[in-house]
Design a protein around this motif. Sequence first.
Motif, short mmCIF file in Angstrom:
data_model
loop_
_atom_site.label_atom_id
_atom_site.label_comp_id
_atom_site.label_asym_id
_atom_site.label_seq_id
_atom_site.Cartn_x
_atom_site.Cartn_y
_atom_site.Cartn_z
N LEU A 233 -41.05 -3.22 57.44
CA LEU A 233 -39.69 -2.78 57.13
C LEU A 233 -38.69 -3.62 57.91
N THR B 14 -33.49 -1.25 57.20
CA THR B 14 -34.20 -0.12 56.59
C THR B 14 -34.72 0.84 57.65
N ARG C 8 -31.85 2.88 58.81
CA ARG C 8 -31.44 3.85 57.79
C ARG C 8 -32.38 5.06 57.78
N SER D 228 -38.74 1.85 49.57
CA SER D 228 -38.89 0.57 50.25
C SER D 228 -37.94 -0.44 49.63
N PRO D 229 -37.41 -1.36 50.41
CA PRO D 229 -36.57 -2.41 49.83
C PRO D 229 -37.39 -3.45 49.06
#
Length: 634
Positions: A249, A253, A256, A304-305
């Motif tokens: 990550l 992220t 966040r 997830s990005p």
Amino acid sequence: MQTQAEDRTPSVLVVLPQATASAAAEPSAEPSTDVSGHPVPELPAVTPEAWREANRQLLAKALGEWCFEDMLKPIPSGEGRFRVDLQSGTSYVFAAEPGAFGWMRVDPRSITRTATSMLGNSIAEPAWDALRFLSDVSTTLGTDASTLATYFTELSATLAVDAARLTHGGTSAAGLRALGHTELECHMTGHNWLVANKGRVNFSASDVRRYAPESRQPVRLQWIAVHRGLAEFRGTSELSERDVLLRELDEETRARFARGLRASGLEPDAYVWMPVHPWQWDHAVQVLHAADVAQRRIVPLGESPDAYLPGQSIRTMANVSTERRFDVKLPLRILNTLVWRGIPPHCTQGAPVVTQWLHGLLQKDPFLAEECRTVFLGEVASVTVQHPYLAKLPEVPYQHLETLGCIWRESVSSRKDASERVRTFASLLHVDSSGVAFVTELVRASGLAPEQWLRRLFETLLVPIMHVLYRYGITFNPHGQNTLLGFDERDVPHRLYLKDFVDDVCVSFTSVPERGPEPDGHDHVLPRKHPMVIRQHVVDQVFVGHFRYLAPLCAEQLGVPQRTFWRLVRRTILDFHQRFPELRERFAEYDLLTPQIPRYALNRDRLVVTRYTDRALRHALYPNGTLPNPLAEE
């Protein structure tokens, strides 16, 4: 990630008619573009012609495999034709080419069905309907109506995917050469031995379009926080929990996710963070773990990005946004290719320690590490989450106990050379819509004579597997997805990759000093088996499970007779024996050249033996007769 500009076929390959009504009632969850950024068109329904052709091919496969497994009795009818008489009074006649291990390769266009009409006369007609065949054969198989009905569902689901692929075409064998490992996986057609190989029980039609590998749709994983009273992280000695999060990550992220927990009055460090498949989160975790979600022992963090693509197992996801990151193996509560696709807690718990042991053992072997350059893709970290109530009850079916957990595995892209292409062993068997096998295209591109290329293949594949088997009494269950091949710039095989250690690695129960100290306390993860059973992993997965199909392809398309093919395989084994004479006793203990081998019948196991019984543990296969070994012939 590589893309292929010349491939103009649609990227969504699966459209099932029964999804139409629900699609009109709710917004589509599908993205508007595929993984390459191309718009996803609205596809027409599967054509009748494609449906018949998919049935015709699957009917031929069923006849061949079910005769091979002794569920049906083929009667020679002369001139390469055979007849199967069923208890329903129906007969099927077909042409077939005999192959290794007593298997027959059935010609799909040759099949006819003969049944007694209302007037009492027999009428023969061309046969193409695999579902009708299942109905005809039901009493002959000796199974029950419930099993047949569920198997009918698996067979129908498989046909729907195959027919969609035929309707919309696919990438040519030449085009597949340009694809990277992850993309190539999405073009494969499933387990070659199992007839209903894309059953995916519990997936809806929309789920198949969204999450199946052939749909080639990017998936963003759901991340959750699981309280440390429920979850346990494990990693190899080089990899801490923090290391995994830093790798998987990005900083934004992580921040966040932490803010979200604190905003709810929760302490981020009190939780183990892990990914979960979005389908599993919706269909299993929020249902079976509703109490934990309600009481904030399990907390959703967000998507997830990164985007992921599923492999053929569906539950293993490869990161296509940041390829240096790990592959993630996640449980799915679907039934596919014989078992529920969860992950047992003993596997998540044992993955890092077994990886550490194997790496320490095998990477110190100069023959494997330096000469063969074999790559072992380690399962380096995991999270185990056991159900707080069900895990304490005896005899609970395993599908309910394997719903939450994850394993992080080294990716192919993080280990391969820059100029190297890595492909699964199974991909060699793929045949494109023009009938060209992928192995044929690779041999053509290499510039080598077919027999030379096959010798390189056999040496690359078999030598490391034999070395681990004979030297250490270990096998990796090297089926076509666990076994990957590295190719050089000329598309010549030059090294082996192995994966899926936990639950697939077995060791012999005989004393093998070279193994050294073993990871005590993990007998269930590292099962001890008789040398004959250890050997059978190689025989079944490599020889019966893949070479059985590869040999006739090479005969038909490369001009290498099947007898020559098997002699080349035997020569590879004998050359290894000659090079390592000090292992002579073990050559006999794990004899790959024995005249007869046990037959393990995968399709019969589902239809006749195991059926769809909800078991507490994954079951063991038992032999059903024997097979003649083509490697025994001089």
